[in-house]
Design a protein around this motif. Structure first.
Motif, mmCIF file in Angstrom:
data_model
loop_
_atom_site.group_PDB
_atom_site.id
_atom_site.type_symbol
_atom_site.label_atom_id
_atom_site.label_comp_id
_atom_site.label_asym_id
_atom_site.label_seq_id
_atom_site.Cartn_x
_atom_site.Cartn_y
_atom_site.Cartn_z
ATOM 1 N N PHE A 188 0.833 -1.201 0.000
ATOM 2 C CA PHE A 188 0.000 0.000 0.000
ATOM 3 C C PHE A 188 0.871 1.255 0.000
ATOM 4 O O PHE A 188 0.656 2.186 -0.794
ATOM 5 C CB PHE A 188 -0.924 0.013 1.219
ATOM 6 N N LEU A 189 1.859 1.311 0.888
ATOM 7 C CA LEU A 189 2.701 2.493 0.994
ATOM 8 C C LEU A 189 3.528 2.705 -0.267
ATOM 9 O O LEU A 189 3.730 3.855 -0.698
ATOM 10 C CB LEU A 189 3.622 2.371 2.208
ATOM 11 N N ALA A 190 4.010 1.616 -0.876
ATOM 12 C CA ALA A 190 4.866 1.724 -2.051
ATOM 13 C C ALA A 190 4.186 2.471 -3.190
ATOM 14 O O ALA A 190 4.816 3.273 -3.899
ATOM 15 C CB ALA A 190 5.295 0.332 -2.516
ATOM 16 N N GLN A 191 2.889 2.244 -3.377
ATOM 17 C CA GLN A 191 2.184 2.883 -4.491
ATOM 18 C C GLN A 191 2.014 4.390 -4.285
ATOM 19 O O GLN A 191 1.729 5.117 -5.236
ATOM 20 C CB GLN A 191 0.827 2.217 -4.702
ATOM 21 N N HIS A 192 2.204 4.857 -3.046
ATOM 22 C CA HIS A 192 2.159 6.293 -2.763
ATOM 23 C C HIS A 192 3.558 6.883 -2.592
ATOM 24 O O HIS A 192 3.743 8.095 -2.748
ATOM 25 C CB HIS A 192 1.363 6.553 -1.484
#
Length: 300
Positions: A188-192
């Protein structure tokens, strides 16, 4: 990796703050009580998603990406420094809250900025929450010549950030920073945290200039002078397993320095969270949300 599904969807807004195109993330009903959340160094606003999902009450969470991070425009100057963050925050609060006293939260670098701000503009703060925003190690005037020389060398040979072939590699990079981060939360964090460039590589959404040393020495006594002027109740939260204090020297001295700084804050409640590192809002978001809401709901 399959990313965590956000329970509470966020929405994005862009506005001009001091000449820069700023990205601001919102969660919740715009008519609900506000909580401003400010992220740390090499991070971004979506970092608060897990903690927002754990909140039980109705809140309007307002979380900007600092200048040079996330989707906010990068500075045109050679360096980033605390006065610009303070002025950006002042403008953001004016935009969303007018003269209203606000609930303000910051993590790490964001915690440093919001705590300084609470001492500079004490009338603007209703309640303040500091997540591991201790400040930087104290400096001495004798360090100035070397610091200026280092800064000029780094301006001439600017740092670069490497790209990643896949989003999965970005998620794995986040897990190397924080071994407690689950595959789902890392995805989840990687895509942001990263964005694909024209060559197909995933680039971290952070200006490499943030890696440069500041030409300005950090003056801890000035910081504490600001902290002493805070009038709002303050919730100070540390993670028991945090390693952020390693910059302060031997273990025998660091706790003494932490406590010396906390003692400057007139009305402070200190809490410790177990089984969490510096990214405590990723490691224990439910426990953190519970502490935050209990604090915000205390009688004034």
């Amino acid at each position: 990796m399959r990313p965590t599904v956000a329970k509470t969807a966020s929405r994005s807004e862009f506005l001009t703050i001091r000449g820069l195109r700023y990205h601001v993330r919102h969660w919740g009903d715009p008519e609900a009580p506000k909580i401003f959340m400010l992220h740390g160094w090499m991070d971004m606003s979506a970092s608060f998603q897990f903690m927002v999902d754990a909140l039980q009450g109705q809140w309007h969470v307002i979380a900007p990406d600092w200048r040079g991070f996330g989707l906010t425009e990068r500075s045109q100057a050679d360096s980033y420094w605390f006065p610009d963050y303070l002025a950006d925050l002042d403008a953001i609060i004016d935009h969303y809250a007018g003269s209203e006293a606000i609930n303000l939260l910051g993590h790490s670098m964001g915690g440093n900025v919001v705590t300084l701000y609470a001492g500079v503009r004490p009338q603007r703060i209703k309640r303040l929450i500091n997540l591991e925003g201790l400040g930087l190690p104290a400096t001495q005037p004798e360090q100035a010549p070397g610091r200026f020389a280092q800064w000029m060398d780094e301006v001439r040979n600017r740092p670069v950030l490497r790209g990643y072939a896949t989003l999965e590699e970005v998620a794995q990079r986040l897990q190397r920073n924080n071994a407690r981060l689950s595959d789902e939360r890392a995805a989840f964090l990687a895509q942001h945290w990263a964005q694909q460039d024209d060559s197909g590589l995933w680039q971290i959404l952070g200006d490499p200039a943030h890696k440069q040393v500041s030409p300005i020495l950090y003056r801890a006594d000035e910081m504490m002078a600001c902290w002493r002027r805070i009038t709002a109740p303050v919730l100070w939260i540390e993670a028991i397993d945090s390693d952020i204090w390693r910059f302060f020297g031997p273990a025998s001295l660091k706790r003494e320095e932490i406590d010396r700084r906390i003692a400057c804050i007139p009305r402070v409640q200190v809490e410790m969270i177990a089984d969490a590192g510096h990214m405590l809002h990723h490691d224990q978001p439910e426990q953190l949300a519970q502490l935050i809401e209990a604090f915000l709901q205390q009688p004034v």
